[in-house]
Design a protein around this motif. Structure first.
Motif, PDB file in Angstrom:
ATOM      1  N   LEU A 224       0.822  -1.214   0.000  1.00 55.37           N
ATOM      2  CA  LEU A 224       0.000   0.000   0.000  1.00 55.37           C
ATOM      3  C   LEU A 224       0.852   1.257   0.000  1.00 55.37           C
ATOM      4  CD1 LEU A 224      -2.715  -1.145   2.560  1.00 55.37           C
ATOM      5  CD2 LEU A 224      -3.051  -0.807   0.102  1.00 55.37           C
ATOM      6  N   SER A 225       2.064   1.169   0.507  1.00 56.72           N
ATOM      7  CA  SER A 225       2.938   2.352   0.514  1.00 56.72           C
ATOM      8  C   SER A 225       3.243   2.833  -0.902  1.00 56.72           C
ATOM      9  CB  SER A 225       4.245   2.048   1.251  1.00 56.72           C
ATOM     10  OG  SER A 225       4.976   1.029   0.581  1.00 56.72           O
ATOM     11  N   GLY A 226       3.131   1.946  -1.877  1.00 56.61           N
ATOM     12  CA  GLY A 226       3.310   2.361  -3.265  1.00 56.61           C
ATOM     13  C   GLY A 226       2.230   3.314  -3.738  1.00 56.61           C
ATOM     14  N   MET A 227       1.072   3.305  -3.038  1.00 58.07           N
ATOM     15  CA  MET A 227      -0.027   4.213  -3.377  1.00 58.07           C
ATOM     16  C   MET A 227      -0.118   5.378  -2.386  1.00 58.07           C
ATOM     17  SD  MET A 227      -2.866   1.195  -4.003  1.00 58.07           S
ATOM     18  CE  MET A 227      -3.772   1.698  -5.455  1.00 58.07           C
ATOM     19  N   MET A 228       0.829   5.441  -1.458  1.00 56.12           N
ATOM     20  CA  MET A 228       0.767   6.399  -0.367  1.00 56.12           C
ATOM     21  C   MET A 228       0.771   7.831  -0.883  1.00 56.12           C
ATOM     22  SD  MET A 228       0.643   6.053   3.015  1.00 56.12           S
ATOM     23  CE  MET A 228       1.603   4.643   3.542  1.00 56.12           C
ATOM     24  N   GLY A 229      -0.120   8.625  -0.312  1.00 55.89           N
ATOM     25  CA  GLY A 229      -0.113  10.050  -0.570  1.00 55.89           C
ATOM     26  C   GLY A 229      -0.732  10.485  -1.880  1.00 55.89           C
ATOM     27  N   ARG A 230      -1.273   9.552  -2.662  1.00 57.82           N
ATOM     28  CA  ARG A 230      -1.931   9.953  -3.904  1.00 57.82           C
ATOM     29  C   ARG A 230      -3.336   9.365  -3.936  1.00 57.82           C
ATOM     30  NH1 ARG A 230      -1.342   5.615  -7.632  1.00 57.82           N
ATOM     31  NH2 ARG A 230       0.260   4.098  -7.037  1.00 57.82           N
TER      32      ARG A 230
ATOM     33  N   LYS B 129      -4.004  -7.241   5.401  1.00 51.52           N
ATOM     34  CA  LYS B 129      -3.713  -7.050   6.824  1.00 51.52           C
ATOM     35  C   LYS B 129      -4.604  -5.927   7.353  1.00 51.52           C
ATOM     36  CE  LYS B 129       1.069  -8.628   6.396  1.00 51.52           C
ATOM     37  NZ  LYS B 129       2.505  -8.220   6.421  1.00 51.52           N
ATOM     38  N   GLU B 130      -5.488  -6.281   8.254  1.00 47.04           N
ATOM     39  CA  GLU B 130      -6.527  -5.358   8.702  1.00 47.04           C
ATOM     40  C   GLU B 130      -5.937  -4.096   9.328  1.00 47.04           C
ATOM     41  OE1 GLU B 130     -10.466  -5.307  11.630  1.00 47.04           O
ATOM     42  OE2 GLU B 130      -9.118  -7.031  11.628  1.00 47.04           O
ATOM     43  N   ASP B 131      -4.999  -4.256  10.228  1.00 49.25           N
ATOM     44  CA  ASP B 131      -4.452  -3.091  10.917  1.00 49.25           C
ATOM     45  C   ASP B 131      -3.714  -2.166   9.961  1.00 49.25           C
ATOM     46  OD1 ASP B 131      -2.490  -5.027  10.521  1.00 49.25           O
ATOM     47  OD2 ASP B 131      -1.395  -4.552  12.366  1.00 49.25           O
ATOM     48  N   GLU B 132      -3.026  -2.749   8.993  1.00 46.43           N
ATOM     49  CA  GLU B 132      -2.247  -1.929   8.065  1.00 46.43           C
ATOM     50  C   GLU B 132      -3.134  -1.241   7.034  1.00 46.43           C
ATOM     51  OE1 GLU B 132       1.322  -3.873   6.698  1.00 46.43           O
ATOM     52  OE2 GLU B 132       1.690  -4.732   8.685  1.00 46.43           O
ATOM     53  N   LEU B 133      -4.234  -1.887   6.644  1.00 48.37           N
ATOM     54  CA  LEU B 133      -5.198  -1.208   5.775  1.00 48.37           C
ATOM     55  C   LEU B 133      -5.817  -0.028   6.510  1.00 48.37           C
ATOM     56  CD1 LEU B 133      -6.897  -0.977   3.186  1.00 48.37           C
ATOM     57  CD2 LEU B 133      -8.546  -2.541   4.256  1.00 48.37           C
ATOM     58  N   PHE B 134      -6.187  -0.227   7.765  1.00 49.19           N
ATOM     59  CA  PHE B 134      -6.765   0.877   8.534  1.00 49.19           C
ATOM     60  C   PHE B 134      -5.779   2.041   8.634  1.00 49.19           C
ATOM     61  CE2 PHE B 134      -7.700   3.308  12.322  1.00 49.19           C
ATOM     62  CZ  PHE B 134      -9.063   3.515  12.212  1.00 49.19           C
ATOM     63  N   ALA B 135      -4.510   1.731   8.907  1.00 49.21           N
ATOM     64  CA  ALA B 135      -3.502   2.784   9.027  1.00 49.21           C
ATOM     65  C   ALA B 135      -3.353   3.539   7.713  1.00 49.21           C
ATOM     66  CB  ALA B 135      -2.168   2.172   9.445  1.00 49.21           C
ATOM     67  N   TRP B 136      -3.389   2.822   6.593  1.00 51.31           N
ATOM     68  CA  TRP B 136      -3.266   3.461   5.271  1.00 51.31           C
ATOM     69  C   TRP B 136      -4.448   4.381   5.001  1.00 51.31           C
ATOM     70  CZ3 TRP B 136      -6.015   2.368   0.520  1.00 51.31           C
ATOM     71  CH2 TRP B 136      -5.431   2.928  -0.627  1.00 51.31           C
TER      72      TRP B 136
ATOM     73  N   SER C 268      -4.390   7.483   7.218  1.00 54.27           N
ATOM     74  CA  SER C 268      -3.278   8.406   6.987  1.00 54.27           C
ATOM     75  C   SER C 268      -3.599   9.493   5.977  1.00 54.27           C
ATOM     76  CB  SER C 268      -2.043   7.631   6.506  1.00 54.27           C
ATOM     77  OG  SER C 268      -2.246   7.129   5.184  1.00 54.27           O
ATOM     78  N   SER C 269      -4.572   9.256   5.105  1.00 55.97           N
ATOM     79  CA  SER C 269      -4.874  10.233   4.055  1.00 55.97           C
ATOM     80  C   SER C 269      -6.268   9.978   3.490  1.00 55.97           C
ATOM     81  CB  SER C 269      -3.854  10.150   2.916  1.00 55.97           C
ATOM     82  OG  SER C 269      -4.236  10.991   1.833  1.00 55.97           O
TER      83      SER C 269
END
Length: 325
Positions: free
Chosen positions: A213-219, A233-240, A243-244
């Protein structure tokens, strides 16, 4: 003719499909039949619990034919040592329409602007995106992935795909590029939308997290999951998502299938404005079970005519298996 057994109690419409396609069948929910060589099932653990038949009552069994595309729910540890076949693609065009709806809701800002206007923020002139501007990544190029790619490409999207094998089958002409799972990071980095259409196996559980998901971060980016919840991953999807507000997810499948008063998630996705949430109903148009059943019957007929089963899954792909979705 080999005898086919039906493990659940079908309704009248399902009985018509079964008998038209296969002739005389054994109703295993009523009593065991040791002559059965092919067992048709939707959810075998549930059906076994409700029926008079156990696997040990079917000593001549040669094939278990599921009517579902995904087989993570089969309870693999309990199954006899015979081939188990999925029925992928029967609901592919229907689920593809769901994906299209999510893509349009995101690209045209339907969810976002509804919430903003409700708060008095009327953003006249805010830009939206046409389908022809979008690059879509499809993860899993089976029946559902192929149908999704065909629909979106036909409406002008640029579509690429990855799968374990790297092959797109009959839909190869609609993908601008195909690759294997090793190409996932590059796909996430260049696609506006990523659609998950792959089965849940030991290999794919937890496949999608912040590393991808970091590849899509910020856009502006959208993740659509019509596969199985634990692939992400549930927690990491929520964080993503948290975050924006440029990030959005459309979730039709879940980590936990709740009872009354429960939620299908551990993290508070319901507090986020950038999530589309539906109760695993993307295929649930009128007659969808009959479509799945008809495809499974066609595969049974192919097996009886040729001795070769189609879409067989390897037990090594799965762990103990559950009875969820």
């Amino acid at each position: 003719m080999a005898k086919v057994g039906v493990m659940w109690q079908p309704d009248d419409a399902e009985r018509v499909v079964l008998q038209d396609a296969l002739g005389d069948v054994a109703w295993l929910h009523a009593e065991p039949d040791p002559e059965v060589e092919v067992a048709l099932t939707f959810f075998p653990r549930r059906e076994m619990q409700r029926s008079a038949t156990a696997w040990r009552d079917l000593p001549n069994l040669r094939l278990i034919q599921s009517c579902t595309a995904g087989l993570n729910h089969m309870g693999w540890r309990d199954l006899p040592g015979v081939p188990v076949a999925a029925a992928p693609g029967a609901t592919g065009p229907i689920i593809a329409e769901y994906v299209l709806g999510c893509v349009l809701a995101w690209s045209r800002g339907l969810i976002w602007h509804t919430g903003r206007i409700a708060k008095g923020d009327f953003r006249l002139g805010d830009p939206v995106k046409a389908l022809s501007e979008l690059r879509i990544g499809v993860v899993g190029m089976g029946g559902i992935g192929q149908a999704t790619a065909r629909l979106l490409a036909g409406l002008g999207c640029t579509v690429e795909g990855v799968s374990r094998s790297g092959h797109a089958g009959d839909a190869a002409d609609v993908f601008v590029a195909t690759g294997t799972m090793a190409d996932l990071p590059a796909m996430f980095a260049r696609c506006d939308v990523v659609v998950l259409c792959l089965p849940l196996t030991e290999e794919t559980e937890g496949l999608v997290g912040l590393d991808l998901l970091s590849g899509m971060m910020g856009r502006h980016a959208l993740l659509v999951n019509v596969a199985r919840g634990p692939i992400v991953k549930e927690d990491e999807l929520f964080a993503w998502l948290d975050s924006s507000r440029k990030h959005m997810a459309a979730l039709d499948v879940w980590w936990h299938y709740p009872g009354p008063g429960e939620k299908p998630f551990s993290y508070p996705f319901d507090t986020l404005p950038n999530v589309i949430m539906t109760p695993h109903n993307s295929p649930n148009v009128s007659g969808f079970r009959l479509r799945m059943l008809a495809q499974a019957c066609d595969q049974v007929k192919h097996f009886l005519a040729t001795g070769k089963a189609q879409h067989v899954h390897d037990p090594a792909w799965y762990g103990a298996g559950g009875d969820g979705r």
